[in-house]
Design an enzyme around this catalytic site. Structure first.
Site, mmCIF file in Angstrom:
data_model
loop_
_atom_site.group_PDB
_atom_site.id
_atom_site.type_symbol
_atom_site.label_atom_id
_atom_site.label_comp_id
_atom_site.label_asym_id
_atom_site.label_seq_id
_atom_site.Cartn_x
_atom_site.Cartn_y
_atom_site.Cartn_z
ATOM 1 N N THR A 1 0.813 -1.221 0.000
ATOM 2 C CA THR A 1 0.000 0.000 0.000
ATOM 3 C C THR A 1 0.841 1.263 0.000
ATOM 4 O O THR A 1 0.388 2.313 -0.462
ATOM 5 C CB THR A 1 -0.985 0.029 1.188
ATOM 6 N N VAL B 1 -2.599 5.322 0.086
ATOM 7 C CA VAL B 1 -4.045 5.083 0.119
ATOM 8 C C VAL B 1 -4.220 3.576 0.269
ATOM 9 O O VAL B 1 -4.197 2.825 -0.702
ATOM 10 C CB VAL B 1 -4.719 5.630 -1.151
ATOM 11 N N HIS B 2 -4.401 3.146 1.508
ATOM 12 C CA HIS B 2 -4.303 1.727 1.839
ATOM 13 C C HIS B 2 -5.529 0.903 1.422
ATOM 14 O O HIS B 2 -5.423 -0.064 0.666
ATOM 15 C CB HIS B 2 -4.106 1.554 3.355
ATOM 16 N N ASP B 3 -6.674 1.251 1.975
ATOM 17 C CA ASP B 3 -7.834 0.361 1.928
ATOM 18 C C ASP B 3 -8.384 0.082 0.536
ATOM 19 O O ASP B 3 -8.889 -1.029 0.291
ATOM 20 C CB ASP B 3 -8.947 0.913 2.832
ATOM 21 N N CYS C 1 -6.960 -0.815 -1.955
ATOM 22 C CA CYS C 1 -6.251 -1.948 -2.565
ATOM 23 C C CYS C 1 -7.063 -3.232 -2.456
ATOM 24 O O CYS C 1 -7.001 -4.090 -3.353
ATOM 25 C CB CYS C 1 -4.883 -2.120 -1.919
#
Length: 306
Positions: free
Chosen positions: A188, A234-236, A238
């Site tokens: 991420t 921008v993690h989520d 993914c």
């Protein structure tokens, strides 16, 4: 969609709710970035912004399995939606607990036909597995944002927030028979909201795009102040992007275990690649096409706006 919105959860929800390729069966909320009273309200706000009142929202666990709740309001805003002003959504929560909703939705459908994207602590899924162990065999892939290996942690030296917040739940999920694909900070951190990428979303004339861009602008300002980064990860999203375009990520078969006993390394994800690929239940994302993920978000929001 199991989440704790959260600014990057919001972007993930906007991607999923605007993607015609996905049938979103439900949104389940968990306490994490902010308490579940806020995350369940935020999920309903985002559902309303996306004009997806057909998707039910269920509230779930308000605390970790065995530990005290811990939030991340400094990165997401006191109410979890950056500097946006929350409001009471038009549509109420659906009745019942999120864990029961997950069980009912999965068990009523053919085996491996329902995927679960987990964008917060894994408490709801752990509770569902405790109640219905057969769920692990019925679930399609469980796409999880959590953990860290080579990148180190973002809440402690070795732990990522979602796993650190409820390491016991993460340990139970990863010890189950669930087929898990995990997107930790190693991947991420390769998906970053640059000025140009945010501007491309800001140029789209839709409420969904405006909210997604506003969440990333808030995260950009916070990361500059706290971490010194101009382009926040921008993690989520993914977890959703992989379900839509798996070729955007490089995965490796592995075995993942979670530290639950040492407070020094609480929530550390021990990712072991020396496994038999044919028998491995876990896959770890080692690389991500950051531009490809943002192209997917931008194109999806563009198509929905036209």
């Amino acid at each position: 969609m199991d989440c704790d919105p959260g600014v990057d959860d919001a972007v993930g929800l906007m991607l999923a709710l605007n993607a015609p390729e996905l049938e979103v069966l439900a949104i389940t909320a968990v306490g994490g970035n902010v308490p579940v009273s806020a995350t369940s309200r935020n999920a309903r706000i985002l559902r309303q912004v996306a004009r997806r009142g057909d998707v039910p929202v269920f509230a779930g666990a308000d605390r970790p399995l065995v530990r005290d709740p811990a939030g991340a309001g400094e990165f997401h805003g006191a109410e979890g939606l950056g500097d946006a002003t929350p409001f009471e959504p038009d549509t109420p929560l659906s009745e019942g607990h999120a864990a029961d909703a997950i069980i009912n939705l999965v068990m009523a459908r053919p085996e491996k036909s329902v995927a679960l994207a987990v964008m917060g602590p894994m408490t709801n899924l752990a509770l569902a597995l405790r109640e219905e162990p057969a769920l692990a065999q019925r679930l399609g892939p469980v796409s999880i944002m959590g953990g860290a290996r080579s990148e180190g942690g973002n809440i402690t030296a070795s732990a990522e927030f979602n796993v650190w917040a409820d390491p016991d739940a993460a340990a139970e999920v990863l010890a189950s028979d669930c087929e898990v694909v995990m997107f930790g900070l190693d991947a991420t951190h390769q998906v970053r909201a640059t000025d140009a990428r945010i501007a491309a979303i800001e140029a789209i004339d839709s409420d969904s795009a405006r909210w997604a861009a506003a969440m990333m602008r808030f995260s950009q300002a916070v990361e500059r102040k706290i971490v010194g980064w101009d382009a926040p990860p921008v993690h989520d999203p993914c977890t959703v992007a992989w379900l839509m375009r798996p070729e955007l990520f490089e995965l490796r078969p592995c075995d993942i275990q979670v530290e639950t006993r040492s407070e020094l390394t609480r929530g550390h994800t021990a990712v072991e690649f020396r496994v038999d690929p044919a028998r491995a239940r876990h896959r770890w994302a080692v690389a991500a096409d950051g531009q490809g993920v943002f192209d997917l978000i931008t194109d999806t929001l563009n198509r929905a706006a036209s």
